[in-house]
Scaffold this motif. Structure first.
Motif, mmCIF file in Angstrom:
data_model
loop_
_atom_site.group_PDB
_atom_site.id
_atom_site.type_symbol
_atom_site.label_atom_id
_atom_site.label_comp_id
_atom_site.label_asym_id
_atom_site.label_seq_id
_atom_site.Cartn_x
_atom_site.Cartn_y
_atom_site.Cartn_z
ATOM 1 N N THR A 120 -38.187 60.772 -19.756
ATOM 2 C CA THR A 120 -38.278 61.824 -18.758
ATOM 3 C C THR A 120 -38.559 61.195 -17.408
ATOM 4 O O THR A 120 -39.196 60.155 -17.311
ATOM 5 C CB THR A 120 -39.392 62.825 -19.113
ATOM 6 O OG1 THR A 120 -40.634 62.137 -19.201
ATOM 7 C CG2 THR A 120 -39.107 63.514 -20.440
ATOM 8 N N GLY A 151 -39.466 67.395 -14.502
ATOM 9 C CA GLY A 151 -39.792 68.590 -15.287
ATOM 10 C C GLY A 151 -41.269 68.919 -15.210
ATOM 11 O O GLY A 151 -41.661 70.089 -15.112
ATOM 12 N N ASN A 183 -42.488 69.079 -18.823
ATOM 13 C CA ASN A 183 -42.202 67.731 -19.314
ATOM 14 C C ASN A 183 -41.572 67.782 -20.703
ATOM 15 O O ASN A 183 -40.634 67.042 -21.000
ATOM 16 C CB ASN A 183 -43.478 66.888 -19.327
ATOM 17 C CG ASN A 183 -43.181 65.427 -19.523
ATOM 18 O OD1 ASN A 183 -42.318 64.872 -18.861
ATOM 19 N ND2 ASN A 183 -43.894 64.798 -20.435
ATOM 20 N N GLU A 224 -37.921 68.967 -20.384
ATOM 21 C CA GLU A 224 -37.071 67.881 -19.890
ATOM 22 C C GLU A 224 -36.826 66.841 -20.984
ATOM 23 O O GLU A 224 -35.716 66.336 -21.142
ATOM 24 C CB GLU A 224 -37.703 67.217 -18.675
ATOM 25 C CG GLU A 224 -36.831 66.117 -18.091
ATOM 26 C CD GLU A 224 -37.480 65.373 -16.948
ATOM 27 O OE1 GLU A 224 -36.779 64.549 -16.340
ATOM 28 O OE2 GLU A 224 -38.664 65.591 -16.659
ATOM 29 N N ARG A 255 -34.250 68.065 -23.517
ATOM 30 C CA ARG A 255 -32.889 68.152 -22.996
ATOM 31 C C ARG A 255 -32.236 66.773 -22.878
ATOM 32 O O ARG A 255 -31.023 66.667 -22.818
ATOM 33 C CB ARG A 255 -32.872 68.852 -21.650
ATOM 34 C CG ARG A 255 -33.249 70.319 -21.758
ATOM 35 C CD ARG A 255 -33.180 70.983 -20.416
ATOM 36 N NE ARG A 255 -31.873 70.851 -19.817
ATOM 37 C CZ ARG A 255 -30.939 71.793 -19.805
ATOM 38 N NH1 ARG A 255 -31.174 72.944 -20.382
ATOM 39 N NH2 ARG A 255 -29.781 71.590 -19.216
ATOM 40 N N SER A 256 -33.036 65.744 -22.813
ATOM 41 C CA SER A 256 -32.498 64.387 -22.704
ATOM 42 C C SER A 256 -31.896 63.978 -24.040
ATOM 43 O O SER A 256 -32.493 64.183 -25.084
ATOM 44 C CB SER A 256 -33.601 63.398 -22.322
ATOM 45 O OG SER A 256 -34.160 63.731 -21.089
#
Length: 149
Positions: A57, A61, A98, A101, A104-105
């Motif tokens: 991250t 986020g 966080n 994010e 989503r990675s």
């Protein structure tokens, strides 16, 4: 007016603190120290393994979540209760932001290459691709990357 300055100071401090909480989850890069002799930078590939490296991250986020949480927390209560709700909203929002994010990675493939160097040392080199490298190839190690020769 004093309440606005306090809120702004809390939001800035909360953002600064929470941006340090960002977890990059990137594995440490393989560091290799080369000897002065030429044989230390040449070797033979012993094995190549594919590893899943989770993308980290960036902290954006956490910052965005913290700001949204602080704004929502500021809408609750009055006086010192409002201040506590603002801080709690900022912390909670940063954690949630966080995590969102991080989810989503996408994970990426990374190749872990084991090399037996000409001087007898073994090195593990992590690369994002292997191109034309195969087990048994003679390679040269330059700036942490392997090249066939």
């Amino acid at each position: 007016m004093n309440h606005t300055k306090t809120l702004a100071a809390l939001m800035i401090a909360g953002t600064a603190v929470l941006s340090g909480c960002a977890n990059t989850n990137n594995p440490p890069q393989q560091v290799s120290y080369q000897n002065q002799n030429e044989s230390a930078s040449y070797g033979t590939i012993e094995s190549i393994q594919i590893k899943q490296a989770k993308a980290g991250t960036s902290g954006a986020g956490a910052v965005a979540g913290g700001l949204v949480g602080a704004l929502l927390g500021n809408q609750v209560g009055s006086g010192s209760g409002r201040t506590a709700a603002t801080v709690a909203g900022a912390v909670g929002g940063a954690v949630v932001g966080n995590n969102v994010e991080g989810n989503r990675s996408q994970a990426k493939e990374e190749y872990q290459i084991s090399v037996r160097m000409d001087n007898g040392d073994y090195r593990l080199v992590n690369q994002d691709s292997v191109y034309d490298l195969r087990v048994g190839n003679r390679v040269r190690l330059v700036d942490g990357r392997l090249y066939r020769y």
